[in-house]
Design an enzyme around this catalytic site. Sequence first.
Site, PDB file in Angstrom:
ATOM      1  N   GLY A 285       0.827  -1.211   0.000  1.00  0.00           N
ATOM      2  CA  GLY A 285       0.000   0.000   0.000  1.00  0.00           C
ATOM      3  C   GLY A 285       0.853   1.250   0.000  1.00  0.00           C
ATOM      4  O   GLY A 285       0.364   2.381   0.073  1.00  0.00           O
TER       5      GLY A 285
ATOM      6  N   ILE B  83      21.581  -4.153  12.230  1.00  0.00           N
ATOM      7  CA  ILE B  83      20.327  -3.666  12.823  1.00  0.00           C
ATOM      8  C   ILE B  83      20.494  -3.498  14.332  1.00  0.00           C
ATOM      9  O   ILE B  83      20.114  -2.478  14.912  1.00  0.00           O
ATOM     10  CB  ILE B  83      19.165  -4.633  12.509  1.00  0.00           C
ATOM     11  CG1 ILE B  83      18.843  -4.551  11.009  1.00  0.00           C
ATOM     12  CG2 ILE B  83      17.927  -4.307  13.347  1.00  0.00           C
ATOM     13  CD1 ILE B  83      17.688  -5.410  10.553  1.00  0.00           C
TER      14      ILE B  83
ATOM     15  N   MET C 128      22.355  -7.812   1.461  1.00  0.00           N
ATOM     16  CA  MET C 128      20.989  -7.276   1.536  1.00  0.00           C
ATOM     17  C   MET C 128      21.073  -5.773   1.742  1.00  0.00           C
ATOM     18  O   MET C 128      20.972  -5.275   2.870  1.00  0.00           O
ATOM     19  CB  MET C 128      20.225  -7.963   2.660  1.00  0.00           C
ATOM     20  CG  MET C 128      19.863  -9.384   2.326  1.00  0.00           C
ATOM     21  SD  MET C 128      18.797 -10.083   3.581  1.00  0.00           S
ATOM     22  CE  MET C 128      18.317 -11.628   2.836  1.00  0.00           C
TER      23      MET C 128
ATOM     24  N   HIS D 144      40.195  22.267   2.065  1.00  0.00           N
ATOM     25  CA  HIS D 144      40.632  22.334   3.456  1.00  0.00           C
ATOM     26  C   HIS D 144      39.777  23.351   4.211  1.00  0.00           C
ATOM     27  O   HIS D 144      39.507  24.410   3.679  1.00  0.00           O
ATOM     28  CB  HIS D 144      42.100  22.760   3.516  1.00  0.00           C
ATOM     29  CG  HIS D 144      42.585  22.931   4.927  1.00  0.00           C
ATOM     30  ND1 HIS D 144      42.909  21.853   5.717  1.00  0.00           N
ATOM     31  CD2 HIS D 144      42.787  24.046   5.674  1.00  0.00           C
ATOM     32  CE1 HIS D 144      43.289  22.298   6.910  1.00  0.00           C
ATOM     33  NE2 HIS D 144      43.228  23.618   6.904  1.00  0.00           N
TER      34      HIS D 144
HETATM   35  P1  FAD Z   1      12.279  -4.788  -0.317  1.00  0.00           P
HETATM   36  O1  FAD Z   1      12.700  -3.414  -0.001  1.00  0.00           O
HETATM   37  O2  FAD Z   1      12.062  -5.734   0.808  1.00  0.00           O
HETATM   38  O3  FAD Z   1      10.938  -4.641  -1.145  1.00  0.00           O
HETATM   39  C1  FAD Z   1      10.170  -5.735  -1.543  1.00  0.00           C
HETATM   40  C2  FAD Z   1       8.729  -5.291  -1.667  1.00  0.00           C
HETATM   41  O4  FAD Z   1       8.015  -6.319  -2.305  1.00  0.00           O
HETATM   42  C3  FAD Z   1       8.031  -5.069  -0.334  1.00  0.00           C
HETATM   43  O5  FAD Z   1       7.523  -3.750  -0.255  1.00  0.00           O
HETATM   44  C4  FAD Z   1       6.914  -6.105  -0.299  1.00  0.00           C
HETATM   45  O6  FAD Z   1       5.727  -5.596   0.274  1.00  0.00           O
HETATM   46  C5  FAD Z   1       6.706  -6.394  -1.774  1.00  0.00           C
HETATM   47  N1  FAD Z   1       6.188  -7.736  -2.051  1.00  0.00           N
HETATM   48  C6  FAD Z   1       6.662  -8.916  -1.586  1.00  0.00           C
HETATM   49  N2  FAD Z   1       5.954  -9.940  -2.109  1.00  0.00           N
HETATM   50  C7  FAD Z   1       5.021  -9.388  -2.913  1.00  0.00           C
HETATM   51  C8  FAD Z   1       4.008  -9.922  -3.744  1.00  0.00           C
HETATM   52  N3  FAD Z   1       3.849 -11.238  -3.866  1.00  0.00           N
HETATM   53  N4  FAD Z   1       3.234  -9.073  -4.425  1.00  0.00           N
HETATM   54  C9  FAD Z   1       3.403  -7.732  -4.323  1.00  0.00           C
HETATM   55  N5  FAD Z   1       4.361  -7.170  -3.571  1.00  0.00           N
HETATM   56  C10 FAD Z   1       5.155  -7.987  -2.885  1.00  0.00           C
HETATM   57  N6  FAD Z   1      20.006  -1.088   3.321  1.00  0.00           N
HETATM   58  C11 FAD Z   1      20.851  -0.108   2.973  1.00  0.00           C
HETATM   59  O7  FAD Z   1      21.427  -0.157   1.875  1.00  0.00           O
HETATM   60  N7  FAD Z   1      21.084   0.964   3.793  1.00  0.00           N
HETATM   61  C12 FAD Z   1      20.493   1.077   5.001  1.00  0.00           C
HETATM   62  O8  FAD Z   1      20.720   2.044   5.721  1.00  0.00           O
HETATM   63  C13 FAD Z   1      19.601   0.056   5.399  1.00  0.00           C
HETATM   64  N8  FAD Z   1      18.972   0.129   6.582  1.00  0.00           N
HETATM   65  C14 FAD Z   1      18.097  -0.851   6.934  1.00  0.00           C
HETATM   66  C15 FAD Z   1      17.475  -0.768   8.181  1.00  0.00           C
HETATM   67  C16 FAD Z   1      16.580  -1.738   8.573  1.00  0.00           C
HETATM   68  C17 FAD Z   1      15.916  -1.633   9.930  1.00  0.00           C
HETATM   69  C18 FAD Z   1      16.279  -2.820   7.696  1.00  0.00           C
HETATM   70  C19 FAD Z   1      15.283  -3.869   8.097  1.00  0.00           C
HETATM   71  C20 FAD Z   1      16.898  -2.925   6.462  1.00  0.00           C
HETATM   72  C21 FAD Z   1      17.814  -1.945   6.073  1.00  0.00           C
HETATM   73  N9  FAD Z   1      18.481  -2.001   4.859  1.00  0.00           N
HETATM   74  C22 FAD Z   1      19.373  -1.022   4.508  1.00  0.00           C
HETATM   75  C23 FAD Z   1      18.257  -3.114   3.910  1.00  0.00           C
HETATM   76  C24 FAD Z   1      17.304  -2.663   2.786  1.00  0.00           C
HETATM   77  O9  FAD Z   1      16.089  -2.236   3.363  1.00  0.00           O
HETATM   78  C25 FAD Z   1      17.073  -3.804   1.817  1.00  0.00           C
HETATM   79  O10 FAD Z   1      18.306  -4.313   1.372  1.00  0.00           O
HETATM   80  C26 FAD Z   1      16.279  -3.327   0.618  1.00  0.00           C
HETATM   81  O11 FAD Z   1      15.042  -2.789   1.014  1.00  0.00           O
HETATM   82  C27 FAD Z   1      16.056  -4.472  -0.373  1.00  0.00           C
HETATM   83  O12 FAD Z   1      15.321  -4.013  -1.448  1.00  0.00           O
HETATM   84  P2  FAD Z   1      14.396  -4.989  -2.310  1.00  0.00           P
HETATM   85  O13 FAD Z   1      13.784  -4.136  -3.364  1.00  0.00           O
HETATM   86  O14 FAD Z   1      15.152  -6.187  -2.720  1.00  0.00           O
HETATM   87  O15 FAD Z   1      13.267  -5.516  -1.308  1.00  0.00           O
HETATM   88  P1  NAI Z   2      23.081  -9.463  10.516  1.00  0.00           P
HETATM   89  O1  NAI Z   2      23.247 -10.675   9.718  1.00  0.00           O
HETATM   90  O2  NAI Z   2      23.795  -8.214  10.121  1.00  0.00           O
HETATM   91  O3  NAI Z   2      23.480  -9.756  12.041  1.00  0.00           O
HETATM   92  C1  NAI Z   2      22.870 -10.768  12.792  1.00  0.00           C
HETATM   93  C2  NAI Z   2      23.764 -11.099  13.977  1.00  0.00           C
HETATM   94  O4  NAI Z   2      23.045 -11.914  14.885  1.00  0.00           O
HETATM   95  C3  NAI Z   2      25.015 -11.872  13.595  1.00  0.00           C
HETATM   96  O5  NAI Z   2      26.140 -11.168  14.073  1.00  0.00           O
HETATM   97  C4  NAI Z   2      24.834 -13.233  14.266  1.00  0.00           C
HETATM   98  O6  NAI Z   2      26.056 -13.780  14.707  1.00  0.00           O
HETATM   99  C5  NAI Z   2      23.930 -12.880  15.442  1.00  0.00           C
HETATM  100  N1  NAI Z   2      23.121 -14.001  15.969  1.00  0.00           N
HETATM  101  C6  NAI Z   2      22.423 -14.915  15.254  1.00  0.00           C
HETATM  102  N2  NAI Z   2      21.783 -15.768  16.097  1.00  0.00           N
HETATM  103  C7  NAI Z   2      22.074 -15.389  17.371  1.00  0.00           C
HETATM  104  C8  NAI Z   2      21.709 -15.873  18.679  1.00  0.00           C
HETATM  105  N3  NAI Z   2      20.916 -16.926  18.865  1.00  0.00           N
HETATM  106  N4  NAI Z   2      22.189 -15.241  19.774  1.00  0.00           N
HETATM  107  C9  NAI Z   2      23.010 -14.171  19.612  1.00  0.00           C
HETATM  108  N5  NAI Z   2      23.388 -13.679  18.397  1.00  0.00           N
HETATM  109  C10 NAI Z   2      22.920 -14.260  17.285  1.00  0.00           C
HETATM  110  O7  NAI Z   2      21.501  -9.221  10.580  1.00  0.00           O
HETATM  111  P2  NAI Z   2      20.629  -7.967  11.002  1.00  0.00           P
HETATM  112  O8  NAI Z   2      21.366  -7.056  11.916  1.00  0.00           O
HETATM  113  O9  NAI Z   2      19.344  -8.551  11.439  1.00  0.00           O
HETATM  114  O10 NAI Z   2      20.435  -7.188   9.632  1.00  0.00           O
HETATM  115  C11 NAI Z   2      19.929  -7.840   8.475  1.00  0.00           C
HETATM  116  C12 NAI Z   2      20.442  -7.180   7.247  1.00  0.00           C
HETATM  117  O11 NAI Z   2      19.766  -5.947   6.995  1.00  0.00           O
HETATM  118  C13 NAI Z   2      21.908  -6.769   7.292  1.00  0.00           C
HETATM  119  O12 NAI Z   2      22.757  -7.856   7.080  1.00  0.00           O
HETATM  120  C14 NAI Z   2      21.976  -5.783   6.182  1.00  0.00           C
HETATM  121  O13 NAI Z   2      22.093  -6.472   4.969  1.00  0.00           O
HETATM  122  C15 NAI Z   2      20.622  -5.103   6.260  1.00  0.00           C
HETATM  123  N6  NAI Z   2      20.768  -3.806   6.946  1.00  0.00           N
HETATM  124  C16 NAI Z   2      21.625  -2.873   6.436  1.00  0.00           C
HETATM  125  C17 NAI Z   2      21.820  -1.674   7.075  1.00  0.00           C
HETATM  126  C18 NAI Z   2      22.801  -0.706   6.511  1.00  0.00           C
HETATM  127  O14 NAI Z   2      23.206  -0.863   5.379  1.00  0.00           O
HETATM  128  N7  NAI Z   2      23.210   0.321   7.252  1.00  0.00           N
HETATM  129  C19 NAI Z   2      21.115  -1.336   8.300  1.00  0.00           C
HETATM  130  C20 NAI Z   2      20.259  -2.391   8.776  1.00  0.00           C
HETATM  131  C21 NAI Z   2      20.088  -3.564   8.096  1.00  0.00           C
END
Ligand code: FAD
Ligand code: NAI
Length: 484
Positions: free
Chosen positions: A31, A180, A337, A463
Amino acid sequence: MVVIGGGPGGYVAAIKASQLGLKTACVEKRGSLGGTCTNVGCIPSKALLNNSHIYHQTIHDLKSRGIDVENVNLNLPNMMKAKEKAVAGLARGIEGLFRKYGVTYIKGHGKFVGTNKIEIDELDGKKTTVQAKDIIIATGSEPAPFKGLEVDEKQIVTSTGALSLEKVPEKLVVIGGGIIGLELGSVWHRLGSEVTVVEYLSSIDPDHFDINENHLHCLTDSKSLLKILQKQGLKFKLDTKVIDASKKDGRVLVNVEPSKGGNRETVCIFDFPKSLALLLESDVVLVSIGRRPYTENLGLENVGIDVDEKGRIKIDSQFRTSKPNIRCIGDVTYGAMLAHKAEEEGVAAVEYIVGGYGHVNYDVIPSVIYTHPEVAWCGKTEEEVKETKRPYRVGTFPFLANSRARTNDDAEGFVKMISDQETDAILGVHIIGPNAGEMIGEAVLAMEYGASSEDIARTCHAHPTLSEALKEAALATYSKSINF
Ligand code: FAD
Ligand code: NAI
């Protein structure tokens, strides 16, 4: 062409396809466009990181800067509103882009009913079917569940709940010291929670960040992200695994034990009580143990699209699934991711469809952790270069020797550059420091263009700026650093 999923991968692919002349639709069930990133990921987390930093700085840091403030209060509902404003504005912006570039936006859940056919349960209750010559799957990822721990998004939360807590928890236990855990742990710590991060491994420093700064000769004590965050007050239980958690009297009890088998030595080192297991008490538990591909009710089985043992959709080097007209990009398939990685793949997949050729340079995908200071890196670590047996050089430069960082009284961290000893090509850049996430862009561009460390060293940098630290690290790769 139809794109399933309107996240950073999907919406960018849809716009690109339309720009390149394809009649394009994007199906999104949330949505709201922008996917995980815009709605419950990158954007809301960065809004909270920014504003919690300002709050924390106002309380702890303004006095020494000559600014006296009184009666500083946290207004959490308003901080949440500011976050929601950023999210809503950006999501609406993507809808505007769809209109501008002629992408049809279908709000609903898409499911394969044939290799060219998708059935859509629209949000308004209608059922429609669309036909497409080419289809891109961009359905993203979801939080990996912790077996036996039922998420209610109030007390036991994933990142989604942790972005919308109604009050600051007195105690927050974070399961998983990944990106995260560190980012959202930082947010709530700054707002007043006592945060304990439980991490299975011995380190929170991410896999591809090069923490080894032996070349720095001790001018800085900011040896690693762990030490910096510990100094800020976050608590860490490394080498510790969560066994289970349960709710009792409005609190959550988290049961943990040493991850290396629980022998007494490990127990002593990590300050466990005599019993092997330890109960951590908390108001809120954040489960952040990774994310997994999301393909629920997508109908992959209807068309015979293969996934691997981790649920990732299998693709070839041109993003083709086992059905060649169906491609797949972003979190739901292989690789980091990250939003920007998904975007690059979206563009490349469409270019394959339209022109037969596309490219993503996976060697130069930057990573950033938005803690304070930020951590950013691109390319290889020193260990990885060592394994290739090629001769290399390392240059490091601490922010303590950078005039802008000192002026700002924000000088933790360093820049490390690794270059090829023979060709001088930059192989990797690793930064802990203020604005590292912005600074890494220069290194990424240099590496994309195959620049040498001398190219950066001989480029005039303004600088006083933080980016001079990158230039100095480049100079340091051939021992000609000026300011250190
Ligand atoms: P998504 O963003 O997950 O989008 C997929 C979309 O598909 C969703 O909106 C979902 O609703 C839709 N969808 C799924 N199935 C269907 C279906 N069957 N029909 C219609 N729609 C559907 N990455 C960064 O690079 N920098 C960051 O700072 C960063 N911070 C993050 C912080 C958090 C808390 C989290 C959880 C993730 C963060 N990430 C960050 C990771 C980033 O959000 C993902 O890598 C990125 O969103 C992936 O993009 P995507 O398009 O593959 O999938
Ligand atoms: P993550 O894979 O980065 O970290 C998960 C951590 O949990 C690992 O260090 C693992 O060893 C630990 N773990 C697993 N099982 C456990 C247990 N039972 N007890 C204690 N520790 C345990 O996954 P996270 O932080 O959930 O993020 C998911 C992904 O989202 C990231 O890998 C990243 O790709 C994306 N992301 C990117 C951001 C950015 O680019 N700034 C910000 C937030 C998310």
